[in-house]
Design a protein around this motif. Structure first.
Motif, PDB file in Angstrom:
ATOM      1  N   UNK A 106       9.666 165.487 -34.968  1.00  0.00           N
ATOM      2  CA  UNK A 106       8.883 165.127 -33.792  1.00  0.00           C
ATOM      3  C   UNK A 106       9.789 164.444 -32.778  1.00  0.00           C
ATOM      4  N   UNK A 107       9.382 164.477 -31.532  1.00  0.00           N
ATOM      5  CA  UNK A 107      10.162 163.808 -30.480  1.00  0.00           C
ATOM      6  C   UNK A 107       9.689 162.380 -30.237  1.00  0.00           C
ATOM      7  N   UNK A 108       8.574 162.006 -30.862  1.00  0.00           N
ATOM      8  CA  UNK A 108       8.042 160.658 -30.698  1.00  0.00           C
ATOM      9  C   UNK A 108       7.135 160.332 -31.886  1.00  0.00           C
ATOM     10  N   UNK A 109       6.885 159.042 -32.089  1.00  0.00           N
ATOM     11  CA  UNK A 109       5.844 158.617 -33.021  1.00  0.00           C
ATOM     12  C   UNK A 109       4.768 157.895 -32.222  1.00  0.00           C
ATOM     13  N   UNK A 110       3.594 157.828 -32.796  1.00  0.00           N
ATOM     14  CA  UNK A 110       2.499 157.159 -32.104  1.00  0.00           C
ATOM     15  C   UNK A 110       2.538 155.652 -32.308  1.00  0.00           C
ATOM     16  N   UNK A 111       3.042 155.224 -33.467  1.00  0.00           N
ATOM     17  CA  UNK A 111       3.164 153.795 -33.744  1.00  0.00           C
ATOM     18  C   UNK A 111       4.428 153.570 -34.555  1.00  0.00           C
ATOM     19  N   UNK A 112       5.257 152.645 -34.104  1.00  0.00           N
ATOM     20  CA  UNK A 112       6.480 152.260 -34.806  1.00  0.00           C
ATOM     21  C   UNK A 112       6.385 150.788 -35.156  1.00  0.00           C
ATOM     22  N   UNK A 125      15.566 143.505 -33.626  1.00  0.00           N
ATOM     23  CA  UNK A 125      14.871 144.752 -33.946  1.00  0.00           C
ATOM     24  C   UNK A 125      13.711 144.966 -32.983  1.00  0.00           C
ATOM     25  N   UNK A 126      12.994 143.885 -32.676  1.00  0.00           N
ATOM     26  CA  UNK A 126      11.869 144.013 -31.754  1.00  0.00           C
ATOM     27  C   UNK A 126      12.327 144.451 -30.369  1.00  0.00           C
ATOM     28  N   UNK A 127      13.465 143.936 -29.913  1.00  0.00           N
ATOM     29  CA  UNK A 127      14.000 144.381 -28.612  1.00  0.00           C
ATOM     30  C   UNK A 127      14.268 145.880 -28.630  1.00  0.00           C
ATOM     31  N   UNK A 128      14.747 146.368 -29.773  1.00  0.00           N
ATOM     32  CA  UNK A 128      14.986 147.806 -29.900  1.00  0.00           C
ATOM     33  C   UNK A 128      13.671 148.581 -29.834  1.00  0.00           C
ATOM     34  N   UNK A 129      12.629 148.064 -30.481  1.00  0.00           N
ATOM     35  CA  UNK A 129      11.325 148.723 -30.422  1.00  0.00           C
ATOM     36  C   UNK A 129      10.799 148.757 -28.994  1.00  0.00           C
ATOM     37  N   UNK A 130      11.023 147.686 -28.252  1.00  0.00           N
ATOM     38  CA  UNK A 130      10.582 147.674 -26.858  1.00  0.00           C
ATOM     39  C   UNK A 130      11.294 148.765 -26.052  1.00  0.00           C
ATOM     40  N   UNK A 131      12.583 148.972 -26.311  1.00  0.00           N
ATOM     41  CA  UNK A 131      13.313 150.046 -25.615  1.00  0.00           C
ATOM     42  C   UNK A 131      12.779 151.414 -26.029  1.00  0.00           C
ATOM     43  N   UNK A 132      12.546 151.589 -27.328  1.00  0.00           N
ATOM     44  CA  UNK A 132      12.000 152.860 -27.816  1.00  0.00           C
ATOM     45  C   UNK A 132      10.650 153.137 -27.157  1.00  0.00           C
ATOM     46  N   UNK A 133       9.842 152.093 -27.029  1.00  0.00           N
ATOM     47  CA  UNK A 133       8.535 152.229 -26.375  1.00  0.00           C
ATOM     48  C   UNK A 133       8.697 152.608 -24.899  1.00  0.00           C
ATOM     49  N   UNK A 134       9.567 151.907 -24.202  1.00  0.00           N
ATOM     50  CA  UNK A 134       9.767 152.190 -22.776  1.00  0.00           C
ATOM     51  C   UNK A 134      10.354 153.584 -22.556  1.00  0.00           C
ATOM     52  N   UNK A 135      11.135 154.051 -23.530  1.00  0.00           N
ATOM     53  CA  UNK A 135      11.721 155.388 -23.431  1.00  0.00           C
ATOM     54  C   UNK A 135      10.728 156.486 -23.801  1.00  0.00           C
ATOM     55  N   UNK A 136       9.521 156.128 -24.195  1.00  0.00           N
ATOM     56  CA  UNK A 136       8.499 157.111 -24.504  1.00  0.00           C
ATOM     57  C   UNK A 136       8.609 157.736 -25.879  1.00  0.00           C
ATOM     58  N   UNK A 137       9.400 157.113 -26.758  1.00  0.00           N
ATOM     59  CA  UNK A 137       9.566 157.668 -28.106  1.00  0.00           C
ATOM     60  C   UNK A 137       8.626 157.021 -29.119  1.00  0.00           C
ATOM     61  N   UNK A 138       7.863 156.040 -28.680  1.00  0.00           N
ATOM     62  CA  UNK A 138       6.776 155.451 -29.475  1.00  0.00           C
ATOM     63  C   UNK A 138       5.664 155.084 -28.512  1.00  0.00           C
ATOM     64  N   UNK A 139       4.453 155.503 -28.821  1.00  0.00           N
ATOM     65  CA  UNK A 139       3.324 155.228 -27.925  1.00  0.00           C
ATOM     66  C   UNK A 139       2.809 153.801 -28.084  1.00  0.00           C
TER      67      UNK A 139
END
Length: 294
Positions: A106-112, A125-139
Motif C-alpha cells: 500500500x502507499x499509505x496506512x489509515x492509522x500508524x 518517533x512521534x515527530x517522524x509520525x507527524x511527518x508521515x502524516x503531513x506527507x499523506x502516508x498515514x491518515x
C-alpha cells in the motif's frame, strides 16, 4: 443505540474509523492472509497489524486478494500498523516505515501507532509520525500502551495530538484512568486483547449475562466495548469465529448489565511496563516478517 458492522467513530482529525475490526497478533503470514480474506469477505472494514507481529507481508497479500475478490478499493478498508520498538527514533522510523508500506502493498496506512513508548526515543518517533502524516502516508496517527504520564509528554511536545491510544482492555483490565484521560483529550481508546486472551471467556458472571441475551461471552464483551465507545479488534484465525464476532448488532446490553461488567475490573493485565526494558528492542523479536510462524 443503533450500531452496525460498518459503524464508525470520528477521530479528532475528522477521519472516520470503523469501531470493530480484525486483529492479527500471534498469527503467521499464511494465517494472517487467510484471516484478512475471511474478515473482509464477511464485512469487516478494519484490519490491525504491526511490524512486531511479523505478519505485515501476509496482511498485505490477504488485503490485495480480498479487495480483488470482493470488488473493493483500498480506501474501503481501514488499515492500521505500528512502529517496531527497534526502529524507533526519527530517521529510523521514517526509513523503516517505507519497508512496512512495501510489505503491506500500500502507499499509505489509515492509522500508524507507536507500538510501545521506548524511553528516550518516543518523542523523536512521534515527530517522524507527524511527518508521515503531513506527507499523506498515514491518515491518522496515535500511540499504543502509553500510560498517562507518557501521554501527557506526547501532548506537551506534539504539534499533532494523537488520535488513538491502543491499550489492553477487557472486563478484567479496564484502564479507567487512561480511558478518562483519553476521553478528556478527545483521544479514542482502542482495545487490544478485548477478550482477555481468552482468559475471561469462562467467567461465570459474564456467562450469566451472556445466557440472558442468548449470546456467547465473547459477543457480550464485544457489545460492551461498542456501547462504551471503545474501538475493538478481536483476533481469530477461524472463519466461524470471525463471523460470530460480528453477530453483536441485534441486541443491546441494559445499563445495569453494562455496570455489572464495569464492576469486574481487577486491573489484571496480561503484560505491562514491568515486563519490558525501555530501550532498543527490549522484547527480543527479530526484525523478520516470519517471526510469528508458530
Amino acid at each position: 443505540m443503533t450500531l452496525k458492522l460498518d459503524s464508525t467513530v470520528t477521530l479528532n482529525n475528522g477521519v472516520e474509523m470503523p469501531q470493530l475490526g480484525l486483529g492479527v497478533w500471534k498469527v503467521n503470514n499464511t494465517g494472517a492472509s487467510q484471516s484478512v480474506q475471511w474478515a473482509i469477505k464477511h464485512g469487516y472494514k478494519a484490519i490491525d497489524t504491526a511490524k512486531q507481529y511479523g505478519n505485515e507481508k501476509g496482511v498485505g497479500e490477504g488485503l490485495q486478494k480480498a479487495l480483488a475478490d470482493n470488488n473493493l478499493k483500498r480506501e474501503d478498508i481501514f488499515l492500521t500498523t505500528k512502529v517496531f520498538n527497534g526502529d524507533q527514533g526519527y530517521e529510523s522510523t521514517l526509513e523503516n516505515f517505507e519497508g512496512q508500506l512495501k510489505r503491506l502493498q500500500t502507499s499509505y496506512v489509515d492509522l500508524l501507532l507507536i507500538h510501545w513508548p521506548v524511553s528516550g526515543k518516543y518523542l523523536d518517533t512521534w515527530r517522524a509520525l507527524e511527518k508521515i502524516y503531513r506527507d499523506g502516508k498515514a491518515r491518522a496517527i496515535g500511540v499504543s500502551n502509553f500510560d498517562i504520564a507518557k501521554m501527557k509528554d506526547i501532548i506537551l511536545h506534539a504539534s499533532i495530538k494523537p488520535s488513538v491510544n491502543q491499550m489492553e482492555f477487557h472486563p478484567l483490565c479496564q484502564e479507567e484512568d487512561i480511558k478518562n484521560f483519553c476521553d478528556k483529550h478527545n483521544i479514542y481508546l482502542e482495545a487490544w486483547s478485548p477478550l482477555g486472551g481468552g482468559a475471561v471467556l469462562g467467567d461465570s458472571r459474564l456467562k450469566a449475562i451472556a445466557d440472558k441475551y442468548h449470546k456467547s461471552v465473547a459477543q457480550v464483551i464485544l457489545r460492551w466495548d461498542l456501547q462504551r465507545g471503545i474501538i475493538t479488534i478481536p483476533k481469530s484465525v477461524h472463519e466461524a469465529r470471525i463471523i460470530q464476532n460480528t453477530d453483536v448488532y441485534d441486541f443491546e446490553l441494559s445499563d445495569e448489565d453494562v455496570e455489572r461488567i464495569n464492576s469486574l475490573d481487577t486491573d489484571k493485565r496480561s503484560l505491562w511496563y514491568g515486563d519490558f526494558f525501555w530501550n532498543g528492542n527490549p522484547d527480543g523479536f527479530t526484525d523478520s516478517v516470519d517471526v510469528w510462524d508458530d
